[in-house]
Design a protein around this motif. Structure first.
Motif: not given
Length: 545
Positions: A68, A173, A51, A171, A53, A186
Protein backbone atom coordinates in the motif's frame (compact mmCIF):
# COMPACT_ATOMS: atom_id res chain seq x y z
CA UNK A 1 -25.58 -0.71 9.08
CA UNK A 2 -22.55 -0.25 10.46
CA UNK A 3 -22.28 -1.95 8.68
CA UNK A 4 -25.06 -3.21 8.23
CA UNK A 5 -25.86 -5.97 9.22
CA UNK A 6 -24.88 -5.56 12.34
CA UNK A 7 -27.98 -4.80 13.09
CA UNK A 8 -28.77 -4.85 16.36
CA UNK A 9 -27.91 -7.92 17.93
CA UNK A 10 -29.98 -6.75 20.79
CA UNK A 11 -32.86 -5.91 18.66
CA UNK A 12 -33.04 -9.29 17.20
CA UNK A 13 -33.15 -11.01 20.48
CA UNK A 14 -36.91 -11.14 20.36
CA UNK A 15 -37.25 -12.15 16.75
CA UNK A 16 -34.82 -15.08 16.55
CA UNK A 17 -32.89 -13.31 13.82
CA UNK A 18 -29.23 -12.68 14.30
CA UNK A 19 -27.88 -9.52 12.90
CA UNK A 20 -24.55 -8.30 12.10
CA UNK A 21 -21.38 -6.98 13.33
CA UNK A 22 -19.60 -6.96 16.56
CA UNK A 23 -20.26 -4.17 19.02
CA UNK A 24 -17.12 -3.20 20.87
CA UNK A 25 -18.64 -2.00 24.13
CA UNK A 26 -16.23 -3.16 26.81
CA UNK A 27 -17.96 -1.38 29.68
CA UNK A 28 -14.88 0.69 30.43
CA UNK A 29 -12.37 -2.18 30.42
CA UNK A 30 -10.16 -0.65 27.75
CA UNK A 31 -6.62 -1.70 26.92
CA UNK A 32 -3.56 0.02 25.53
CA UNK A 33 -4.46 -1.50 22.17
CA UNK A 34 -7.88 0.18 22.32
CA UNK A 35 -6.27 3.55 22.99
CA UNK A 36 -3.71 3.12 20.22
CA UNK A 37 -6.52 2.39 17.80
CA UNK A 38 -9.06 4.92 19.07
CA UNK A 39 -7.01 7.99 20.01
CA UNK A 40 -5.40 10.63 17.82
CA UNK A 41 -1.80 10.73 19.00
CA UNK A 42 1.01 12.94 17.67
CA UNK A 43 2.10 10.08 15.41
CA UNK A 44 -1.32 10.29 13.75
CA UNK A 45 -1.25 14.01 12.98
CA UNK A 46 -1.38 13.58 9.24
CA UNK A 47 -4.14 13.78 6.66
CA UNK A 48 -4.26 10.78 4.32
CA UNK A 49 -4.58 11.77 0.67
CA UNK A 50 -4.41 8.47 -1.18
CA UNK A 51 -4.05 4.74 -0.73
CA UNK A 52 -2.78 2.71 -3.67
CA UNK A 53 -3.20 -0.98 -2.91
CA UNK A 54 -1.42 -3.45 -5.15
CA UNK A 55 -2.19 -7.00 -4.01
CA UNK A 56 -2.09 -10.60 -5.08
CA UNK A 57 -4.84 -12.81 -3.65
CA UNK A 58 -4.22 -16.59 -3.54
CA UNK A 59 -7.50 -18.37 -2.66
CA UNK A 60 -6.00 -21.86 -2.23
CA UNK A 61 -3.53 -20.58 0.36
CA UNK A 62 -5.92 -17.99 1.81
CA UNK A 63 -2.97 -15.66 1.47
CA UNK A 64 -2.50 -12.06 0.34
CA UNK A 65 0.70 -10.15 -0.46
CA UNK A 66 1.61 -6.79 -1.90
CA UNK A 67 1.83 -3.17 -0.90
CA UNK A 68 0.00 0.00 0.00
CA UNK A 69 1.48 3.31 -1.07
CA UNK A 70 0.25 5.85 1.46
CA UNK A 71 0.30 9.53 0.50
CA UNK A 72 -0.38 12.09 3.23
CA UNK A 73 -0.01 15.72 4.29
CA UNK A 74 1.61 16.30 7.69
CA UNK A 75 -0.36 18.40 10.18
CA UNK A 76 2.69 18.66 12.47
CA UNK A 77 6.37 18.01 11.82
CA UNK A 78 6.49 14.21 11.65
CA UNK A 79 9.54 12.07 12.33
CA UNK A 80 7.51 9.05 13.49
CA UNK A 81 4.14 8.00 12.12
CA UNK A 82 1.67 5.35 13.26
CA UNK A 83 0.24 2.98 10.67
CA UNK A 84 -2.13 0.20 11.72
CA UNK A 85 -1.91 -3.45 10.65
CA UNK A 86 -3.07 -6.49 12.62
CA UNK A 87 -0.35 -8.38 14.48
CA UNK A 88 -0.83 -11.59 12.52
CA UNK A 89 0.11 -9.87 9.25
CA UNK A 90 3.81 -9.68 8.33
CA UNK A 91 5.55 -6.40 7.58
CA UNK A 92 7.92 -7.14 4.71
CA UNK A 93 9.40 -3.64 4.46
CA UNK A 94 8.55 0.04 4.61
CA UNK A 95 10.19 2.52 2.24
CA UNK A 96 10.42 6.30 1.99
CA UNK A 97 11.95 7.66 -1.20
CA UNK A 98 13.46 4.24 -1.84
CA UNK A 99 15.06 4.00 1.59
CA UNK A 100 14.17 1.24 4.04
CA UNK A 101 12.68 2.50 7.29
CA UNK A 102 12.98 1.12 10.80
CA UNK A 103 9.78 0.44 12.73
CA UNK A 104 8.45 -0.85 16.04
CA UNK A 105 5.30 -2.93 16.46
CA UNK A 106 2.98 -2.48 19.42
CA UNK A 107 -0.24 -4.50 19.33
CA UNK A 108 -1.87 -3.69 15.99
CA UNK A 109 -0.01 -0.40 15.61
CA UNK A 110 3.29 0.10 13.78
CA UNK A 111 5.45 3.12 14.62
CA UNK A 112 7.65 4.00 11.66
CA UNK A 113 10.80 6.14 11.91
CA UNK A 114 10.89 8.44 8.91
CA UNK A 115 14.43 8.95 7.63
CA UNK A 116 13.30 12.29 6.26
CA UNK A 117 11.06 14.32 8.60
CA UNK A 118 7.93 15.51 6.86
CA UNK A 119 7.34 19.14 7.76
CA UNK A 120 3.91 20.47 8.67
CA UNK A 121 1.68 21.11 5.62
CA UNK A 122 4.07 19.17 3.39
CA UNK A 123 3.31 15.98 1.50
CA UNK A 124 4.84 12.67 2.49
CA UNK A 125 4.65 9.18 1.06
CA UNK A 126 5.65 5.70 2.14
CA UNK A 127 5.47 2.31 0.44
CA UNK A 128 4.35 -0.37 2.87
CA UNK A 129 4.98 -3.97 1.74
CA UNK A 130 3.25 -6.75 3.66
CA UNK A 131 1.84 -10.27 3.43
CA UNK A 132 0.05 -12.94 5.39
CA UNK A 133 -3.06 -14.92 6.07
CA UNK A 134 -5.68 -12.38 7.19
CA UNK A 135 -8.11 -13.30 9.94
CA UNK A 136 -10.97 -15.44 8.67
CA UNK A 137 -14.45 -14.37 9.68
CA UNK A 138 -16.35 -17.08 11.51
CA UNK A 139 -19.73 -15.51 10.78
CA UNK A 140 -19.42 -12.40 8.62
CA UNK A 141 -20.55 -9.71 8.81
CA UNK A 142 -21.19 -10.21 12.50
CA UNK A 143 -17.47 -10.61 12.99
CA UNK A 144 -14.68 -9.13 10.91
CA UNK A 145 -12.46 -10.94 8.46
CA UNK A 146 -12.07 -12.66 5.11
CA UNK A 147 -14.68 -15.05 3.79
CA UNK A 148 -13.05 -17.74 1.64
CA UNK A 149 -16.00 -19.56 0.10
CA UNK A 150 -17.00 -21.39 -3.07
CA UNK A 151 -20.08 -20.90 -5.22
CA UNK A 152 -22.33 -23.75 -6.37
CA UNK A 153 -20.05 -24.35 -9.35
CA UNK A 154 -17.02 -24.84 -7.12
CA UNK A 155 -15.41 -21.52 -8.07
CA UNK A 156 -13.76 -19.38 -5.37
CA UNK A 157 -16.07 -16.75 -3.92
CA UNK A 158 -14.29 -14.30 -1.64
CA UNK A 159 -15.40 -11.29 0.36
CA UNK A 160 -14.28 -9.19 3.30
CA UNK A 161 -16.23 -7.44 6.08
CA UNK A 162 -14.32 -5.41 8.66
CA UNK A 163 -16.43 -2.57 10.00
CA UNK A 164 -15.81 -2.13 13.68
CA UNK A 165 -13.05 -4.75 13.62
CA UNK A 166 -10.94 -2.49 11.42
CA UNK A 167 -9.62 -2.28 7.87
CA UNK A 168 -6.13 -2.84 9.27
CA UNK A 169 -7.20 -6.47 9.54
CA UNK A 170 -6.14 -6.82 5.89
CA UNK A 171 -4.29 -3.71 4.73
CA UNK A 172 -2.05 -1.09 6.40
CA UNK A 173 -3.73 2.28 6.93
CA UNK A 174 -4.50 5.03 9.42
CA UNK A 175 -7.37 3.09 10.94
CA UNK A 176 -9.46 5.87 12.44
CA UNK A 177 -12.80 7.18 11.19
CA UNK A 178 -11.67 10.81 11.45
CA UNK A 179 -9.49 10.49 8.36
CA UNK A 180 -10.52 9.35 4.91
CA UNK A 181 -8.28 9.17 1.84
CA UNK A 182 -9.41 11.50 -0.93
CA UNK A 183 -9.00 8.65 -3.38
CA UNK A 184 -8.11 4.97 -3.44
CA UNK A 185 -6.76 2.81 -6.26
CA UNK A 186 -6.91 -0.96 -6.00
CA UNK A 187 -4.89 -3.18 -8.35
CA UNK A 188 -5.94 -6.66 -7.29
CA UNK A 189 -4.46 -9.77 -8.93
CA UNK A 190 -6.62 -12.91 -8.80
CA UNK A 191 -6.39 -16.31 -10.53
CA UNK A 192 -7.36 -16.26 -14.19
CA UNK A 193 -11.06 -16.92 -14.69
CA UNK A 194 -12.03 -14.91 -11.63
CA UNK A 195 -12.94 -11.23 -11.38
CA UNK A 196 -12.29 -8.73 -8.62
CA UNK A 197 -14.81 -5.94 -8.11
CA UNK A 198 -13.85 -3.01 -5.89
CA UNK A 199 -14.97 0.52 -5.17
CA UNK A 200 -15.22 3.27 -7.76
CA UNK A 201 -14.74 3.17 -11.50
CA UNK A 202 -13.25 0.23 -13.40
CA UNK A 203 -9.84 1.12 -14.89
CA UNK A 204 -9.21 -2.15 -16.71
CA UNK A 205 -7.85 -5.67 -16.46
CA UNK A 206 -4.39 -7.01 -17.30
CA UNK A 207 -3.23 -10.58 -17.76
CA UNK A 208 0.00 -10.79 -15.76
CA UNK A 209 1.15 -13.91 -17.62
CA UNK A 210 1.62 -15.93 -14.44
CA UNK A 211 -1.86 -17.38 -14.08
CA UNK A 212 -3.22 -14.18 -12.52
CA UNK A 213 -5.20 -11.26 -13.88
CA UNK A 214 -5.01 -7.81 -12.28
CA UNK A 215 -8.28 -5.89 -11.94
CA UNK A 216 -7.93 -2.15 -11.31
CA UNK A 217 -10.47 0.20 -9.71
CA UNK A 218 -10.29 3.77 -8.49
CA UNK A 219 -12.45 6.03 -6.33
CA UNK A 220 -12.36 9.82 -6.71
CA UNK A 221 -14.33 10.63 -3.54
CA UNK A 222 -13.34 10.41 0.13
CA UNK A 223 -13.96 6.92 1.49
CA UNK A 224 -14.01 5.27 4.93
CA UNK A 225 -11.22 2.75 5.49
CA UNK A 226 -13.67 -0.06 6.25
CA UNK A 227 -15.47 0.58 2.96
CA UNK A 228 -12.40 -0.12 0.83
CA UNK A 229 -13.16 -3.58 -0.44
CA UNK A 230 -12.42 -6.54 -2.68
CA UNK A 231 -15.01 -9.00 -4.00
CA UNK A 232 -13.73 -12.00 -5.94
CA UNK A 233 -15.80 -14.53 -7.89
CA UNK A 234 -16.68 -15.74 -11.35
CA UNK A 235 -19.15 -12.87 -11.66
CA UNK A 236 -21.69 -12.08 -14.35
CA UNK A 237 -22.11 -8.35 -14.94
CA UNK A 238 -25.13 -6.38 -16.13
CA UNK A 239 -25.77 -2.67 -15.99
CA UNK A 240 -28.34 0.10 -16.15
CA UNK A 241 -28.40 3.82 -15.46
CA UNK A 242 -30.34 6.34 -13.39
CA UNK A 243 -29.88 9.68 -15.12
CA UNK A 244 -26.14 10.35 -14.95
CA UNK A 245 -25.60 7.60 -12.39
CA UNK A 246 -24.18 4.31 -13.60
CA UNK A 247 -25.79 1.24 -12.03
CA UNK A 248 -23.67 -1.91 -12.20
CA UNK A 249 -24.51 -5.33 -10.84
CA UNK A 250 -22.17 -8.28 -10.28
CA UNK A 251 -23.79 -11.62 -9.43
CA UNK A 252 -23.10 -15.33 -9.59
CA UNK A 253 -23.94 -16.72 -13.04
CA UNK A 254 -26.80 -18.97 -11.93
CA UNK A 255 -28.49 -16.05 -10.13
CA UNK A 256 -28.46 -13.68 -13.11
CA UNK A 257 -32.18 -13.78 -13.89
CA UNK A 258 -33.19 -13.54 -10.24
CA UNK A 259 -30.88 -10.55 -9.81
CA UNK A 260 -32.31 -8.76 -12.85
CA UNK A 261 -35.75 -8.99 -11.25
CA UNK A 262 -34.74 -8.26 -7.63
CA UNK A 263 -32.53 -5.30 -8.46
CA UNK A 264 -35.38 -3.47 -10.18
CA UNK A 265 -35.99 -2.03 -6.71
CA UNK A 266 -32.91 0.20 -7.07
CA UNK A 267 -34.65 2.75 -9.30
CA UNK A 268 -37.69 3.45 -7.08
CA UNK A 269 -35.26 3.60 -4.17
CA UNK A 270 -33.22 6.24 -5.99
CA UNK A 271 -36.42 8.16 -6.82
CA UNK A 272 -37.23 8.28 -3.13
CA UNK A 273 -33.77 9.03 -1.77
CA UNK A 274 -33.04 11.71 -4.38
CA UNK A 275 -36.26 13.46 -3.37
CA UNK A 276 -35.90 13.14 0.39
CA UNK A 277 -32.13 13.01 0.95
CA UNK A 278 -30.58 14.60 -2.13
CA UNK A 279 -28.49 13.36 -5.03
CA UNK A 280 -26.54 10.13 -4.66
CA UNK A 281 -23.27 11.30 -3.05
CA UNK A 282 -20.83 9.37 -5.26
CA UNK A 283 -22.05 9.82 -8.82
CA UNK A 284 -18.50 9.88 -10.19
CA UNK A 285 -17.78 6.46 -8.64
CA UNK A 286 -21.07 4.87 -9.72
CA UNK A 287 -23.38 2.57 -7.77
CA UNK A 288 -22.84 -1.18 -7.60
CA UNK A 289 -24.57 -4.13 -5.99
CA UNK A 290 -22.24 -7.10 -5.64
CA UNK A 291 -23.34 -10.57 -4.59
CA UNK A 292 -21.31 -11.64 -1.57
CA UNK A 293 -20.97 -14.81 0.55
CA UNK A 294 -22.27 -12.90 3.59
CA UNK A 295 -25.44 -10.91 4.24
CA UNK A 296 -24.32 -7.44 3.26
CA UNK A 297 -22.41 -4.25 4.01
CA UNK A 298 -22.44 -0.65 2.88
CA UNK A 299 -19.15 -0.68 1.05
CA UNK A 300 -19.10 2.70 -0.67
CA UNK A 301 -20.12 2.55 -4.35
CA UNK A 302 -19.77 -1.25 -4.10
CA UNK A 303 -22.60 -2.37 -1.82
CA UNK A 304 -22.34 -5.98 -0.65
CA UNK A 305 -25.53 -7.94 -1.24
CA UNK A 306 -26.23 -11.38 0.26
CA UNK A 307 -29.95 -11.35 0.98
CA UNK A 308 -30.54 -14.40 -1.25
CA UNK A 309 -32.96 -12.47 -3.48
CA UNK A 310 -35.60 -12.47 -0.77
CA UNK A 311 -37.87 -9.71 0.42
CA UNK A 312 -37.39 -8.44 3.95
CA UNK A 313 -34.34 -9.50 5.90
CA UNK A 314 -33.58 -12.99 4.62
CA UNK A 315 -37.34 -13.42 4.26
CA UNK A 316 -38.10 -12.03 7.74
CA UNK A 317 -39.69 -8.74 8.75
CA UNK A 318 -37.68 -6.98 11.44
CA UNK A 319 -40.69 -4.85 12.36
CA UNK A 320 -43.11 -7.73 12.82
CA UNK A 321 -45.75 -5.72 10.95
CA UNK A 322 -45.60 -7.36 7.53
CA UNK A 323 -44.51 -4.06 5.99
CA UNK A 324 -40.87 -5.14 5.98
CA UNK A 325 -41.72 -7.94 3.56
CA UNK A 326 -42.70 -5.50 0.83
CA UNK A 327 -39.06 -4.67 -0.01
CA UNK A 328 -35.53 -6.05 0.06
CA UNK A 329 -34.01 -4.96 3.36
CA UNK A 330 -30.37 -5.26 2.30
CA UNK A 331 -30.79 -3.21 -0.87
CA UNK A 332 -32.53 -0.37 0.95
CA UNK A 333 -30.59 -0.31 4.23
CA UNK A 334 -27.11 -0.78 2.81
CA UNK A 335 -27.75 1.74 0.03
CA UNK A 336 -29.09 4.20 2.60
CA UNK A 337 -25.62 4.13 4.14
CA UNK A 338 -24.27 5.82 1.03
CA UNK A 339 -25.86 8.99 2.41
CA UNK A 340 -25.34 8.26 6.12
CA UNK A 341 -22.08 6.61 7.09
CA UNK A 342 -20.32 6.85 3.76
CA UNK A 343 -21.03 10.46 2.78
CA UNK A 344 -21.68 11.78 6.31
CA UNK A 345 -19.23 10.01 8.60
CA UNK A 346 -18.88 10.08 12.39
CA UNK A 347 -15.47 11.29 13.54
CA UNK A 348 -15.34 8.78 16.39
CA UNK A 349 -16.86 5.32 16.36
CA UNK A 350 -18.66 6.29 19.59
CA UNK A 351 -21.00 8.38 17.42
CA UNK A 352 -21.93 5.51 15.11
CA UNK A 353 -25.62 6.27 15.71
CA UNK A 354 -25.09 8.99 13.07
CA UNK A 355 -24.54 6.13 10.62
CA UNK A 356 -26.97 3.56 11.95
CA UNK A 357 -29.83 5.62 13.34
CA UNK A 358 -30.15 7.76 10.22
CA UNK A 359 -29.76 4.77 7.90
CA UNK A 360 -32.39 2.80 9.80
CA UNK A 361 -34.62 5.84 9.37
CA UNK A 362 -34.11 5.66 5.57
CA UNK A 363 -36.00 2.37 5.69
CA UNK A 364 -39.07 4.28 6.91
CA UNK A 365 -38.38 7.03 4.38
CA UNK A 366 -38.55 4.42 1.63
CA UNK A 367 -41.73 2.90 3.05
CA UNK A 368 -43.33 6.34 3.15
CA UNK A 369 -42.37 7.06 -0.46
CA UNK A 370 -43.89 3.78 -1.65
CA UNK A 371 -46.80 3.09 0.69
CA UNK A 372 -47.53 6.28 2.64
CA UNK A 373 -46.82 7.88 6.00
CA UNK A 374 -49.10 5.65 8.08
CA UNK A 375 -47.27 2.54 6.92
CA UNK A 376 -43.94 4.20 7.66
CA UNK A 377 -45.03 5.08 11.19
CA UNK A 378 -46.36 1.58 11.72
CA UNK A 379 -43.06 0.12 10.51
CA UNK A 380 -41.04 2.34 12.85
CA UNK A 381 -43.18 1.44 15.83
CA UNK A 382 -42.76 -2.23 15.00
CA UNK A 383 -38.97 -1.93 15.03
CA UNK A 384 -39.08 -0.98 18.72
CA UNK A 385 -40.04 -4.49 19.76
CA UNK A 386 -36.49 -5.70 20.35
CA UNK A 387 -34.96 -2.54 21.81
CA UNK A 388 -33.41 -3.00 25.24
CA UNK A 389 -32.98 0.61 26.40
CA UNK A 390 -30.36 -0.71 28.80
CA UNK A 391 -27.30 1.29 27.69
CA UNK A 392 -26.65 4.64 25.95
CA UNK A 393 -26.43 4.57 22.18
CA UNK A 394 -23.35 6.82 22.25
CA UNK A 395 -20.18 4.97 23.22
CA UNK A 396 -16.95 6.08 24.91
CA UNK A 397 -14.73 8.41 22.93
CA UNK A 398 -11.10 7.80 22.05
CA UNK A 399 -11.01 4.05 22.68
CA UNK A 400 -12.68 2.64 19.55
CA UNK A 401 -15.94 1.93 21.40
CA UNK A 402 -19.38 1.81 19.85
CA UNK A 403 -22.50 2.42 21.88
CA UNK A 404 -25.48 0.14 22.36
CA UNK A 405 -26.92 -1.79 19.43
CA UNK A 406 -30.10 0.20 20.11
CA UNK A 407 -28.42 2.86 17.94
CA UNK A 408 -30.23 1.42 14.90
CA UNK A 409 -33.92 1.57 15.66
CA UNK A 410 -33.80 3.76 18.75
CA UNK A 411 -31.92 6.26 16.62
CA UNK A 412 -34.52 5.97 13.87
CA UNK A 413 -37.39 6.38 16.32
CA UNK A 414 -35.65 9.39 17.87
CA UNK A 415 -35.59 11.03 14.44
CA UNK A 416 -39.27 10.24 13.98
CA UNK A 417 -39.97 11.76 17.41
CA UNK A 418 -38.13 14.94 16.40
CA UNK A 419 -40.18 15.05 13.20
CA UNK A 420 -43.30 14.89 15.38
CA UNK A 421 -41.97 17.65 17.64
CA UNK A 422 -41.50 19.82 14.55
CA UNK A 423 -45.18 19.16 13.77
CA UNK A 424 -44.51 20.41 10.25
CA UNK A 425 -43.65 17.81 7.62
CA UNK A 426 -42.53 20.38 5.06
CA UNK A 427 -40.03 21.75 7.59
CA UNK A 428 -38.93 18.24 8.56
CA UNK A 429 -38.14 17.10 5.03
CA UNK A 430 -36.37 20.37 4.24
CA UNK A 431 -34.24 20.08 7.39
CA UNK A 432 -33.33 16.43 6.75
CA UNK A 433 -32.33 17.13 3.16
CA UNK A 434 -30.43 20.30 4.11
CA UNK A 435 -28.53 18.35 6.77
CA UNK A 436 -27.66 15.60 4.32
CA UNK A 437 -26.45 18.01 1.65
CA UNK A 438 -24.70 20.42 4.05
CA UNK A 439 -22.45 17.70 5.46
CA UNK A 440 -21.98 15.73 2.25
CA UNK A 441 -18.51 14.13 2.19
CA UNK A 442 -17.77 15.47 5.69
CA UNK A 443 -16.70 13.94 8.98
CA UNK A 444 -18.79 15.25 11.87
CA UNK A 445 -19.84 14.52 15.45
CA UNK A 446 -23.05 14.25 17.42
CA UNK A 447 -22.92 17.87 18.57
CA UNK A 448 -22.93 19.05 14.96
CA UNK A 449 -25.98 16.92 14.26
CA UNK A 450 -27.79 18.13 17.37
CA UNK A 451 -27.14 21.77 16.58
CA UNK A 452 -28.38 21.46 13.01
CA UNK A 453 -31.75 19.96 13.92
CA UNK A 454 -32.07 22.26 16.93
CA UNK A 455 -31.70 25.42 14.87
CA UNK A 456 -34.69 24.51 12.70
CA UNK A 457 -37.24 24.62 15.53
CA UNK A 458 -38.25 26.82 18.45
CA UNK A 459 -38.31 23.78 20.74
CA UNK A 460 -35.05 23.29 22.64
CA UNK A 461 -33.96 19.80 21.57
CA UNK A 462 -30.85 19.71 23.79
CA UNK A 463 -32.42 17.84 26.73
CA UNK A 464 -34.21 15.52 24.30
CA UNK A 465 -31.00 14.51 22.55
CA UNK A 466 -29.31 14.17 25.95
CA UNK A 467 -31.94 11.73 27.22
CA UNK A 468 -32.23 9.58 24.09
CA UNK A 469 -28.55 9.46 23.14
CA UNK A 470 -26.61 9.61 26.40
CA UNK A 471 -28.97 7.88 28.80
CA UNK A 472 -30.29 4.34 28.63
CA UNK A 473 -33.88 4.96 29.67
CA UNK A 474 -36.64 6.52 27.63
CA UNK A 475 -38.42 9.55 29.05
CA UNK A 476 -41.42 8.39 31.08
CA UNK A 477 -44.69 10.29 30.87
CA UNK A 478 -46.82 10.18 34.02
CA UNK A 479 -50.39 11.30 34.66
CA UNK A 480 -52.35 11.60 37.86
CA UNK A 481 -55.50 13.11 39.36
CA UNK A 482 -55.10 15.67 42.15
CA UNK A 483 -57.87 17.85 43.58
CA UNK A 484 -60.03 17.05 40.60
CA UNK A 485 -57.34 18.15 38.14
CA UNK A 486 -55.53 15.96 35.61
CA UNK A 487 -51.78 16.46 35.96
CA UNK A 488 -48.77 15.31 33.95
CA UNK A 489 -44.96 15.31 34.13
CA UNK A 490 -41.87 13.77 32.58
CA UNK A 491 -39.62 11.45 34.62
CA UNK A 492 -36.10 11.59 33.14
CA UNK A 493 -32.42 11.32 33.98
CA UNK A 494 -31.89 14.73 32.41
CA UNK A 495 -32.80 17.75 34.50
CA UNK A 496 -35.15 20.47 33.21
CA UNK A 497 -36.50 18.10 30.58
CA UNK A 498 -39.20 19.57 28.36
CA UNK A 499 -40.71 17.88 25.34
CA UNK A 500 -44.07 18.43 23.69
CA UNK A 501 -46.08 15.27 23.04
CA UNK A 502 -49.41 14.51 21.43
CA UNK A 503 -52.12 12.61 23.26
CA UNK A 504 -55.36 11.27 21.89
CA UNK A 505 -58.58 11.86 23.78
CA UNK A 506 -61.69 10.29 22.26
CA UNK A 507 -59.98 10.31 18.88
CA UNK A 508 -58.97 13.98 19.07
CA UNK A 509 -55.25 14.82 19.08
CA UNK A 510 -54.11 17.31 21.71
CA UNK A 511 -50.55 18.62 22.10
CA UNK A 512 -49.35 19.00 25.67
CA UNK A 513 -46.07 20.44 27.01
CA UNK A 514 -45.00 18.49 30.11
CA UNK A 515 -41.90 19.29 32.17
CA UNK A 516 -40.30 17.47 35.11
CA UNK A 517 -42.73 19.23 37.43
CA UNK A 518 -46.33 18.24 37.85
CA UNK A 519 -48.62 20.61 35.99
CA UNK A 520 -52.33 20.76 35.33
CA UNK A 521 -53.63 19.97 31.88
CA UNK A 522 -55.78 22.67 30.34
CA UNK A 523 -58.42 20.08 29.58
CA UNK A 524 -60.44 18.18 32.16
CA UNK A 525 -59.65 14.64 31.06
CA UNK A 526 -60.20 11.34 32.81
CA UNK A 527 -57.06 9.21 33.05
CA UNK A 528 -58.60 6.25 31.24
CA UNK A 529 -59.44 8.52 28.29
CA UNK A 530 -55.79 9.43 27.62
CA UNK A 531 -53.77 7.63 24.97
CA UNK A 532 -50.31 8.76 23.84
CA UNK A 533 -49.77 8.98 20.08
CA UNK A 534 -47.22 6.19 20.09
CA UNK A 535 -46.90 6.12 16.31
CA UNK A 536 -45.27 9.52 16.36
CA UNK A 537 -43.55 9.60 19.78
CA UNK A 538 -41.24 6.95 21.21
CA UNK A 539 -41.52 7.21 24.99
CA UNK A 540 -41.96 4.87 27.94
CA UNK A 541 -45.50 3.76 28.62
CA UNK A 542 -47.55 6.44 30.28
CA UNK A 543 -47.97 5.75 33.98
CA UNK A 544 -51.36 6.55 35.46
CA UNK A 545 -51.21 7.39 39.18
Amino acid sequence: MKNLILMLAVFLATSNISCAQVLSNKEGNYTEADSLRGSLRLERTFDVQKYHLKLKVEPEKQFISGSNTISFIAEEDLSIIQIDLFENMKVDSVLQNGKTLAYERKHNAIFIDLKETVKSDKKGEIQFYYSGEPIVAKNAPWDGGFVWDQDENGDPWIGVAVQGTGASLWYPNKDHQSDEPEEVQLDIAVPNGLMNVSNGQFLGEKDLGNGFTEWSWKTVNPINNYNVMINIANYEHFSDSYGDLELDYFVLPYNLEKAKEQFKEVKPMMDCFYEKLGEYPFVEDGFKLIETPYLGMEHQSAVAYGNEYKMGYLGNDLSGTGIGLKWDYIIIHESGHEWYGNSITAKDIADMWIHEGFTSYTEAVYVECRWGKEKALEYLKGTRRGLGNNAPIIGDYGVNSEGSGDMYFKGANLLNTIRSIYDDDELWWKTLKDYTETYKHQIIDTETTENFFNEATDVNLDPIFEQYLRQADLPKLEFRKRDGKTQTRWVTDVENFKMPVDILVEGKEIRIHPTNDWQNLKHDIELDEIKVNELEFYIASAYMR
